[in-house]
Design a protein around this motif. Structure first.
Motif, PDB file in Angstrom:
ATOM      1  N   THR A   1       0.832  -1.192   0.000  1.00 34.06           N
ATOM      2  CA  THR A   1       0.000   0.000   0.000  1.00 34.06           C
ATOM      3  C   THR A   1       0.869   1.245   0.000  1.00 34.06           C
ATOM      4  OG1 THR A   1      -1.686  -1.179   1.271  1.00 34.06           O
ATOM      5  CG2 THR A   1      -1.828   1.232   1.231  1.00 34.06           C
ATOM      6  N   TYR A   2       0.590   2.137  -0.928  1.00 37.21           N
ATOM      7  CA  TYR A   2       1.318   3.410  -0.979  1.00 37.21           C
ATOM      8  C   TYR A   2       0.815   4.331   0.123  1.00 37.21           C
ATOM      9  CZ  TYR A   2       3.247   7.803  -2.660  1.00 37.21           C
ATOM     10  OH  TYR A   2       3.918   8.986  -2.748  1.00 37.21           O
ATOM     11  N   GLN A   3       1.740   4.940   0.840  1.00 37.04           N
ATOM     12  CA  GLN A   3       1.403   5.895   1.893  1.00 37.04           C
ATOM     13  C   GLN A   3       1.869   7.273   1.443  1.00 37.04           C
ATOM     14  OE1 GLN A   3       3.467   3.958   5.166  1.00 37.04           O
ATOM     15  NE2 GLN A   3       1.522   3.122   5.887  1.00 37.04           N
ATOM     16  N   ALA A   4       0.966   8.009   0.814  1.00 38.21           N
ATOM     17  CA  ALA A   4       1.297   9.285   0.180  1.00 38.21           C
ATOM     18  C   ALA A   4       1.860  10.307   1.165  1.00 38.21           C
ATOM     19  CB  ALA A   4       0.070   9.859  -0.516  1.00 38.21           C
ATOM     20  N   GLU A   5       1.314  10.350   2.357  1.00 37.47           N
ATOM     21  CA  GLU A   5       1.762  11.354   3.319  1.00 37.47           C
ATOM     22  C   GLU A   5       3.235  11.209   3.694  1.00 37.47           C
ATOM     23  OE1 GLU A   5       0.305   7.837   5.587  1.00 37.47           O
ATOM     24  OE2 GLU A   5      -0.512   9.013   3.948  1.00 37.47           O
ATOM     25  N   GLN A   6       3.784  10.008   3.537  1.00 37.89           N
ATOM     26  CA  GLN A   6       5.190   9.779   3.856  1.00 37.89           C
ATOM     27  C   GLN A   6       6.011   9.382   2.631  1.00 37.89           C
ATOM     28  OE1 GLN A   6       5.127   6.921   7.033  1.00 37.89           O
ATOM     29  NE2 GLN A   6       4.076   8.286   8.408  1.00 37.89           N
ATOM     30  N   ASP A   7       5.362   9.351   1.467  1.00 32.02           N
ATOM     31  CA  ASP A   7       5.995   8.941   0.224  1.00 32.02           C
ATOM     32  C   ASP A   7       6.763   7.625   0.388  1.00 32.02           C
ATOM     33  OD1 ASP A   7       6.590   9.052  -2.483  1.00 32.02           O
ATOM     34  OD2 ASP A   7       8.520  10.041  -2.109  1.00 32.02           O
ATOM     35  N   LYS A   8       6.062   6.634   0.927  1.00 31.76           N
ATOM     36  CA  LYS A   8       6.641   5.300   1.068  1.00 31.76           C
ATOM     37  C   LYS A   8       5.537   4.268   0.902  1.00 31.76           C
ATOM     38  CE  LYS A   8       6.320   4.910   6.106  1.00 31.76           C
ATOM     39  NZ  LYS A   8       7.068   4.717   7.335  1.00 31.76           N
ATOM     40  N   ARG A   9       5.929   3.022   0.873  1.00 36.26           N
ATOM     41  CA  ARG A   9       4.972   1.931   0.748  1.00 36.26           C
ATOM     42  C   ARG A   9       5.007   1.072   2.004  1.00 36.26           C
ATOM     43  NH1 ARG A   9       7.061  -0.148  -5.020  1.00 36.26           N
ATOM     44  NH2 ARG A   9       5.907  -2.048  -4.534  1.00 36.26           N
ATOM     45  N   TRP A  10       3.880   0.512   2.319  1.00 36.26           N
ATOM     46  CA  TRP A  10       3.763  -0.469   3.398  1.00 36.26           C
ATOM     47  C   TRP A  10       3.723  -1.821   2.700  1.00 36.26           C
ATOM     48  CZ3 TRP A  10       4.053  -0.622   8.576  1.00 36.26           C
ATOM     49  CH2 TRP A  10       3.510  -1.715   9.247  1.00 36.26           C
ATOM     50  N   VAL A  11       4.876  -2.510   2.697  1.00 38.05           N
ATOM     51  CA  VAL A  11       5.010  -3.772   1.972  1.00 38.05           C
ATOM     52  C   VAL A  11       5.278  -4.887   2.976  1.00 38.05           C
ATOM     53  CG1 VAL A  11       6.286  -5.050   0.213  1.00 38.05           C
ATOM     54  CG2 VAL A  11       5.900  -2.587  -0.065  1.00 38.05           C
ATOM     55  N   VAL A  12       4.378  -5.858   3.015  1.00 36.51           N
ATOM     56  CA  VAL A  12       4.481  -6.959   3.963  1.00 36.51           C
ATOM     57  C   VAL A  12       4.464  -8.273   3.198  1.00 36.51           C
ATOM     58  CG1 VAL A  12       3.383  -8.095   5.940  1.00 36.51           C
ATOM     59  CG2 VAL A  12       3.314  -5.595   5.744  1.00 36.51           C
ATOM     60  N   VAL A  13       5.425  -9.155   3.527  1.00 35.54           N
ATOM     61  CA  VAL A  13       5.490 -10.494   2.957  1.00 35.54           C
ATOM     62  C   VAL A  13       5.593 -11.490   4.109  1.00 35.54           C
ATOM     63  CG1 VAL A  13       6.588  -9.743   0.805  1.00 35.54           C
ATOM     64  CG2 VAL A  13       8.021 -10.448   2.729  1.00 35.54           C
ATOM     65  N   ARG A  14       5.218 -12.739   3.833  1.00 35.48           N
ATOM     66  CA  ARG A  14       5.385 -13.789   4.843  1.00 35.48           C
ATOM     67  C   ARG A  14       5.486 -15.141   4.155  1.00 35.48           C
ATOM     68  NH1 ARG A  14      -0.364 -12.960   7.093  1.00 35.48           N
ATOM     69  NH2 ARG A  14      -1.575 -14.084   5.564  1.00 35.48           N
ATOM     70  N   PRO A  15       6.151 -16.063   4.825  1.00 36.41           N
ATOM     71  CA  PRO A  15       6.218 -17.414   4.268  1.00 36.41           C
ATOM     72  C   PRO A  15       4.811 -18.013   4.196  1.00 36.41           C
ATOM     73  CG  PRO A  15       7.785 -17.146   6.075  1.00 36.41           C
ATOM     74  CD  PRO A  15       6.899 -15.938   6.067  1.00 36.41           C
TER      75      PRO A  15
END
Length: 134
Positions: free
Chosen positions: A34-48
């Motif tokens: 998910t792109y987080q525009a207010e911080q210009d970063k992404r919330w990227v989560v992966v798991r096995p």
């Protein structure tokens, strides 16, 4: 009290190359991107894939100081432990995909283990516990 680890943050150089490695090479599932525009970063989560609940937050380095730690978050020690229910299946699959193993498989009192590097150089144990550890 009921507590558990939700995520472990792993500093990465680039979101997309990290997703490619963890999803396409290691076979993890992409849980969130998910792109987080207010911080210009992404919330990227992966798991096995499997029944475990802990996941990895792929956190792009946002400063030169953070970038220094990409690939060396544990000072050269094994940092993460990927438990498997079939060591040899997963070991051969990772070798086929070009994953670099630093230490070849060995059998120990607790199970079978080998050490591999992720795309940045962080060390991981691929481990199948055979001594009943949770």
């Amino acid at each position: 009290m009921n507590q558990s680890l939700a995520h472990i943050a792993l500093i990465v150089r680039d979101y997309d190359e990290a997703i490619d490695f963890y999803v396409d090479t290691l076979g993890f599932e992409l849980v969130d991107d998910t792109y987080q525009a207010e911080q210009d970063k992404r919330w990227v989560v992966v798991r096995p894939k499997g029944t475990g609940s802990c996941s990895i937050l792929l956190a792009r380095a946002s400063s030169p100081d953070q970038a220094r730690y990409v690939g060396d978050q544990a000072g050269g020690r094994v940092f993460l432990f990927l438990r498997t229910d079939d060591f040899w299946r997963d070991y051969h699959a990772l070798v086929e995909k070009g994953v670099a193993f630093e230490r070849e498989p060995k059998t120990a009192d607790y199970g079978i283990v080998a050490v591999f590097k992720d795309l940045y150089g962080n060390l991981w144990d691929l481990i199948e516990f055979t001594d009943g550890r949770p």
